[in-house]
Design a protein around this motif. Structure first.
Motif, mmCIF file in Angstrom:
data_model
loop_
_atom_site.group_PDB
_atom_site.id
_atom_site.type_symbol
_atom_site.label_atom_id
_atom_site.label_comp_id
_atom_site.label_asym_id
_atom_site.label_seq_id
_atom_site.Cartn_x
_atom_site.Cartn_y
_atom_site.Cartn_z
ATOM 1 N N GLU A 194 0.824 -1.328 0.085
ATOM 2 C CA GLU A 194 -0.103 0.174 0.102
ATOM 3 C C GLU A 194 0.807 1.107 0.194
ATOM 4 O O GLU A 194 0.859 2.288 -0.888
ATOM 5 N N ALA A 195 2.152 1.432 0.663
ATOM 6 C CA ALA A 195 2.793 2.794 1.034
ATOM 7 C C ALA A 195 3.674 2.435 -0.369
ATOM 8 O O ALA A 195 3.806 3.998 -1.135
ATOM 9 N N LEU A 196 3.948 1.339 -1.156
ATOM 10 C CA LEU A 196 4.017 1.419 -2.115
ATOM 11 C C LEU A 196 4.065 2.061 -3.533
ATOM 12 O O LEU A 196 4.236 2.923 -4.272
ATOM 13 N N GLU A 197 2.600 1.447 -3.647
ATOM 14 C CA GLU A 197 1.280 2.050 -4.924
ATOM 15 C C GLU A 197 0.940 3.305 -3.918
ATOM 16 O O GLU A 197 0.731 4.104 -5.218
ATOM 17 N N ALA A 198 0.660 3.852 -2.511
ATOM 18 C CA ALA A 198 0.775 5.214 -2.593
ATOM 19 C C ALA A 198 1.278 6.286 -3.059
ATOM 20 O O ALA A 198 1.342 6.755 -3.436
ATOM 21 N N ALA A 199 2.850 5.864 -2.835
ATOM 22 C CA ALA A 199 4.156 6.429 -3.639
ATOM 23 C C ALA A 199 4.581 6.741 -4.869
ATOM 24 O O ALA A 199 4.435 8.054 -5.280
ATOM 25 N N LEU A 200 3.582 5.476 -5.284
ATOM 26 C CA LEU A 200 3.693 5.677 -7.010
ATOM 27 C C LEU A 200 2.797 6.976 -7.709
ATOM 28 O O LEU A 200 2.557 7.227 -8.355
ATOM 29 N N ALA A 201 1.576 6.927 -6.661
ATOM 30 C CA ALA A 201 0.438 7.694 -7.672
ATOM 31 C C ALA A 201 0.905 8.979 -7.336
ATOM 32 O O ALA A 201 0.012 9.965 -7.554
ATOM 33 N N ALA A 202 1.476 8.625 -5.617
ATOM 34 C CA ALA A 202 1.720 10.223 -5.850
ATOM 35 C C ALA A 202 2.508 11.115 -6.382
ATOM 36 O O ALA A 202 2.811 12.014 -6.982
ATOM 37 N N GLU A 203 3.499 10.609 -6.866
ATOM 38 C CA GLU A 203 4.855 10.760 -8.415
ATOM 39 C C GLU A 203 4.389 10.903 -9.371
ATOM 40 O O GLU A 203 4.612 11.681 -9.813
ATOM 41 N N THR A 211 8.758 8.011 -1.999
ATOM 42 C CA THR A 211 8.927 8.249 -0.317
ATOM 43 C C THR A 211 8.646 6.753 0.062
ATOM 44 O O THR A 211 8.182 5.828 -0.019
ATOM 45 N N SER A 212 9.691 7.204 1.635
ATOM 46 C CA SER A 212 9.856 5.741 1.895
ATOM 47 C C SER A 212 8.050 5.573 3.260
ATOM 48 O O SER A 212 7.844 6.296 3.560
ATOM 49 N N GLY A 213 7.931 3.945 3.285
ATOM 50 C CA GLY A 213 6.757 3.561 4.015
ATOM 51 C C GLY A 213 7.094 3.464 5.164
ATOM 52 O O GLY A 213 7.775 4.134 5.586
ATOM 53 N N PRO A 214 5.622 3.337 6.116
ATOM 54 C CA PRO A 214 5.914 3.573 7.450
ATOM 55 C C PRO A 214 6.417 2.522 8.127
ATOM 56 O O PRO A 214 6.451 1.652 7.220
ATOM 57 N N SER A 215 6.428 2.181 9.077
ATOM 58 C CA SER A 215 7.523 1.223 9.970
ATOM 59 C C SER A 215 6.573 0.368 10.599
ATOM 60 O O SER A 215 5.449 0.110 10.517
ATOM 61 N N ASP A 216 7.845 -0.679 10.348
ATOM 62 C CA ASP A 216 6.508 -1.925 10.823
ATOM 63 C C ASP A 216 6.388 -2.439 12.241
ATOM 64 O O ASP A 216 5.558 -2.669 13.244
ATOM 65 N N HIS A 217 6.584 -1.643 12.495
ATOM 66 C CA HIS A 217 6.645 -1.584 14.503
ATOM 67 C C HIS A 217 6.076 -0.766 15.059
ATOM 68 O O HIS A 217 5.022 -0.077 14.461
ATOM 69 N N HIS A 218 5.201 -1.552 15.703
ATOM 70 C CA HIS A 218 4.312 -1.288 16.285
ATOM 71 C C HIS A 218 4.532 -1.477 17.997
ATOM 72 O O HIS A 218 4.903 -2.680 18.464
ATOM 73 N N GLY A 219 4.500 0.069 18.867
ATOM 74 C CA GLY A 219 4.748 -0.360 20.634
ATOM 75 C C GLY A 219 3.323 -0.769 21.478
ATOM 76 O O GLY A 219 1.953 -0.089 20.757
#
Length: 219
Positions: A194-203, A211-219
């Motif tokens: 999803e992050a990659l698709e959003a970055a390509l669409a924004a581009e 742009t870099s995608g969100p981190s996969d860490h959850h606290g």
């Protein structure tokens, strides 16, 4: 009597009232020397060369304008092709990464939860109990892996493993009362996509850096 139209008479030489020549046509030279002929030839050649160069320069300028216009009209097509190539390359890289990640999870299924527990050592060191939810078919393996990791990091609390049949392989949830940490390889892969698709669409077609995608860490 002749029917021919009368021809207007012109005076070649004009005299003034005193009988002096007021004006007369330039003398017409009928005989030229060899040097004069060569000079006239050279002058004509120079004039022809200058005219040819001017014509060639005008044609070159026109051709350059046509090339520039053709390039300008082709830019949207090139941009679309480049964007399509970027999308295809990103999709291929994402598919390859997913294959590698799946293979790593199959070979080292306990690695993610062990790494998470080691990273959370400072947060859980005072917790009396740590509850872990894992796939039912891996419950014993997860319990053993966490006990080993807990000994390595100095955690002395109780570790309780509970089954969650809905979890995919290598997924887990750590709960120590004051906080939680979770990992789901399928959800992580979906977020990356999803992050990659959003970055390509924004581009779009501008070719800007992704742009870099969100981190996969959850606290």
């Amino acid at each position: 009597m002749s029917d021919a139209a009368p021809r207007k008479f012109t005076f070649d030489t004009v005299f003034d009232g005193a009988g002096n020549i007021a004006s007369q046509p330039a003398p017409y030279k009928r005989v030229y020397t060899a040097d004069e002929v060569e000079k006239i030839r050279n002058q004509a050649r120079a004039e022809g060369l200058a005219a040819g160069q001017a014509t060639a320069q005008a044609q070159t300028a026109q051709a350059l304008m046509q090339v520039a216009e053709a390039a300008r009209m082709a830019l949207p097509t090139l941009a679309a092709a480049a964007h399509e190539h970027r999308v295809g390359s990103a999709g291929l890289a994402l598919a390859a990464a997913r294959k590698i990640a799946d293979a790593a999870c199959d070979r080292f299924p306990d690695a993610p939860i062990q790494e998470a527990l080691a990273a959370l050592a400072r947060e859980i060191e005072a917790a009396p109990k740590l509850v872990v939810f894992a796939p039912a078919d891996r419950l014993d393996e997860v319990q053993a892996a966490l006990n080993e990791t807990a000994g390595n990091i100095g955690y002395g609390g109780q570790i309780i493993a509970r089954a969650d049949p809905a979890m995919p392989r290598a997924a887990f949830v750590l709960d120590w009362g004051d906080g939680r940490a979770a990992f789901d390889p399928n959800a992580a892969a979906a977020r990356v996509a999803e992050a990659l698709e959003a970055a390509l669409a924004a581009e779009g077609l501008h070719g800007e850096a992704l742009t870099s995608g969100p981190s996969d860490h959850h606290g």
